[in-house]
Design a protein around this motif. Structure first.
Motif, PDB file in Angstrom:
ATOM      1  N   ALA A  17      41.952  41.324  48.290  1.00 39.87           N
ATOM      2  CA  ALA A  17      42.547  42.401  47.497  1.00 39.87           C
ATOM      3  C   ALA A  17      43.845  41.936  46.829  1.00 39.87           C
ATOM      4  O   ALA A  17      44.064  42.186  45.639  1.00 39.87           O
ATOM      5  CB  ALA A  17      42.800  43.623  48.378  1.00 39.87           C
ATOM      6  N   LEU A  18      44.694  41.245  47.591  1.00 37.50           N
ATOM      7  CA  LEU A  18      45.949  40.732  47.033  1.00 37.50           C
ATOM      8  C   LEU A  18      45.678  39.757  45.896  1.00 37.50           C
ATOM      9  O   LEU A  18      46.285  39.841  44.827  1.00 37.50           O
ATOM     10  CB  LEU A  18      46.767  40.050  48.136  1.00 37.50           C
ATOM     11  CG  LEU A  18      48.079  39.415  47.705  1.00 37.50           C
ATOM     12  CD1 LEU A  18      49.091  39.534  48.819  1.00 37.50           C
ATOM     13  CD2 LEU A  18      47.923  37.962  47.326  1.00 37.50           C
ATOM     14  N   LEU A  19      44.754  38.825  46.111  1.00 41.27           N
ATOM     15  CA  LEU A  19      44.458  37.818  45.086  1.00 41.27           C
ATOM     16  C   LEU A  19      43.803  38.443  43.857  1.00 41.27           C
ATOM     17  O   LEU A  19      44.106  38.051  42.729  1.00 41.27           O
ATOM     18  CB  LEU A  19      43.593  36.705  45.666  1.00 41.27           C
ATOM     19  CG  LEU A  19      44.360  35.761  46.590  1.00 41.27           C
ATOM     20  CD1 LEU A  19      43.406  34.940  47.450  1.00 41.27           C
ATOM     21  CD2 LEU A  19      45.283  34.860  45.787  1.00 41.27           C
ATOM     22  N   SER A  20      42.949  39.410  44.051  1.00 42.07           N
ATOM     23  CA  SER A  20      42.332  40.089  42.911  1.00 42.07           C
ATOM     24  C   SER A  20      43.396  40.797  42.079  1.00 42.07           C
ATOM     25  O   SER A  20      43.453  40.638  40.857  1.00 42.07           O
ATOM     26  CB  SER A  20      41.276  41.080  43.403  1.00 42.07           C
ATOM     27  OG  SER A  20      40.683  41.736  42.306  1.00 42.07           O
ATOM     28  N   GLU A  21      44.255  41.563  42.734  1.00 43.51           N
ATOM     29  CA  GLU A  21      45.326  42.272  42.032  1.00 43.51           C
ATOM     30  C   GLU A  21      46.244  41.298  41.293  1.00 43.51           C
ATOM     31  O   GLU A  21      46.574  41.497  40.119  1.00 43.51           O
ATOM     32  CB  GLU A  21      46.132  43.095  43.035  1.00 43.51           C
ATOM     33  CG  GLU A  21      47.303  43.830  42.419  1.00 43.51           C
ATOM     34  CD  GLU A  21      48.175  44.554  43.432  1.00 43.51           C
ATOM     35  OE1 GLU A  21      49.326  44.880  43.085  1.00 43.51           O
ATOM     36  OE2 GLU A  21      47.715  44.799  44.578  1.00 43.51           O
ATOM     37  N   THR A  22      46.648  40.254  41.983  1.00 45.60           N
ATOM     38  CA  THR A  22      47.586  39.295  41.404  1.00 45.60           C
ATOM     39  C   THR A  22      46.958  38.501  40.262  1.00 45.60           C
ATOM     40  O   THR A  22      47.586  38.293  39.224  1.00 45.60           O
ATOM     41  CB  THR A  22      48.107  38.350  42.511  1.00 45.60           C
ATOM     42  OG1 THR A  22      48.658  39.148  43.548  1.00 45.60           O
ATOM     43  CG2 THR A  22      49.159  37.413  41.976  1.00 45.60           C
ATOM     44  N   PHE A  23      45.723  38.068  40.458  1.00 48.43           N
ATOM     45  CA  PHE A  23      45.037  37.316  39.399  1.00 48.43           C
ATOM     46  C   PHE A  23      44.872  38.163  38.144  1.00 48.43           C
ATOM     47  O   PHE A  23      45.110  37.680  37.032  1.00 48.43           O
ATOM     48  CB  PHE A  23      43.678  36.818  39.894  1.00 48.43           C
ATOM     49  CG  PHE A  23      43.656  35.357  40.214  1.00 48.43           C
ATOM     50  CD1 PHE A  23      44.474  34.820  41.182  1.00 48.43           C
ATOM     51  CD2 PHE A  23      42.810  34.501  39.534  1.00 48.43           C
ATOM     52  CE1 PHE A  23      44.457  33.476  41.473  1.00 48.43           C
ATOM     53  CE2 PHE A  23      42.782  33.156  39.814  1.00 48.43           C
ATOM     54  CZ  PHE A  23      43.605  32.640  40.780  1.00 48.43           C
ATOM     55  N   HIS A  24      44.462  39.406  38.314  1.00 40.26           N
ATOM     56  CA  HIS A  24      44.287  40.260  37.133  1.00 40.26           C
ATOM     57  C   HIS A  24      45.620  40.495  36.428  1.00 40.26           C
ATOM     58  O   HIS A  24      45.698  40.421  35.198  1.00 40.26           O
ATOM     59  CB  HIS A  24      43.592  41.573  37.500  1.00 40.26           C
ATOM     60  CG  HIS A  24      42.113  41.416  37.647  1.00 40.26           C
ATOM     61  ND1 HIS A  24      41.269  41.223  36.569  1.00 40.26           N
ATOM     62  CD2 HIS A  24      41.327  41.391  38.744  1.00 40.26           C
ATOM     63  CE1 HIS A  24      40.021  41.103  37.000  1.00 40.26           C
ATOM     64  NE2 HIS A  24      40.031  41.193  38.319  1.00 40.26           N
ATOM     65  N   ALA A  25      46.672  40.752  37.181  1.00 40.88           N
ATOM     66  CA  ALA A  25      47.986  40.980  36.572  1.00 40.88           C
ATOM     67  C   ALA A  25      48.494  39.740  35.836  1.00 40.88           C
ATOM     68  O   ALA A  25      49.099  39.843  34.767  1.00 40.88           O
ATOM     69  CB  ALA A  25      48.993  41.401  37.639  1.00 40.88           C
ATOM     70  N   THR A  26      48.215  38.573  36.392  1.00 45.16           N
ATOM     71  CA  THR A  26      48.722  37.322  35.822  1.00 45.16           C
ATOM     72  C   THR A  26      47.845  36.791  34.695  1.00 45.16           C
ATOM     73  O   THR A  26      48.349  36.366  33.651  1.00 45.16           O
ATOM     74  CB  THR A  26      48.827  36.245  36.923  1.00 45.16           C
ATOM     75  OG1 THR A  26      49.657  36.734  37.979  1.00 45.16           O
ATOM     76  CG2 THR A  26      49.404  34.937  36.373  1.00 45.16           C
TER      77      THR A  26
END
Length: 165
Positions: A17-26
């Motif tokens: 969940a953290l990586l999905s959120e961060t990847f999409h934001a970045t």
């Protein structure tokens, strides 16, 4: 307050969940949502995360405040370059950035590889915040690649290194 600790298999869902959120934001602004979803599914699947968490010679860290993971970092000794630790991932949840989590994760990783003389990483050239973060922590550009994250990915990256010890 976030504390840095070693990740466990129980963290896999929260890490995804953290990586999905961060990847999409970045990366959505750079590659588009569909490409980022493809990368998240390939690189951050639950089996892929569990493999990295259990990898011998690797160190998978999380920043945890007891309610959520604010960041993560994963590095491992290189199988191709002697005395080199490769920083594969260092991501901080967007709502937790600028709180020192990235600094704390990186500081812990630097101590995890006593046989390493160099730490190496790849970073997307247009991710200027990440490039600046790594430069502030002593990394310098040593190369460029068009295969960030794996052979034939077609993704550009700056290759950076830092001498350890």
């Amino acid at each position: 307050m976030f504390f840095v600790r070693t990740a466990s298999l129980k963290d896999a869902d929260a890490l995804r969940a953290l990586l999905s959120e961060t990847f999409h934001a970045t990366y959505d602004p750079l590659y588009g949502e569909a490409k980022v979803r493809e990368l998240v599914d390939a690189w951050h699947s639950i089996p892929a995360l569990k493999t990295r968490i259990e990898k011998k010679g690797g160190e998978f860290l999380v920043a945890d405040d007891g309610r959520q993971l604010g960041g993560m970092a994963y590095a491992a000794m290189s199988t191709k370059m002697a005395k080199t630790a490769f920083l594969h991932q260092l991501y901080v949840r967007p709502s937790c950035q600028r709180m020192g989590i990235g600094r704390d994760l990186f500081a812990e990783l630097e101590t995890c590889f006593p046989d390493a003389e160099i730490m190496r990483l790849e970073v997307e050239p247009r991710n200027t915040a990440a490039v600046a973060f790594y430069q502030e922590h002593g990394f310098v550009e040593v190369d460029r690649t068009t295969s960030c994250g794996g052979p034939d990915s077609g993704l550009p990256a700056i290759v950076m290194e830092k001498r350890l010890g």
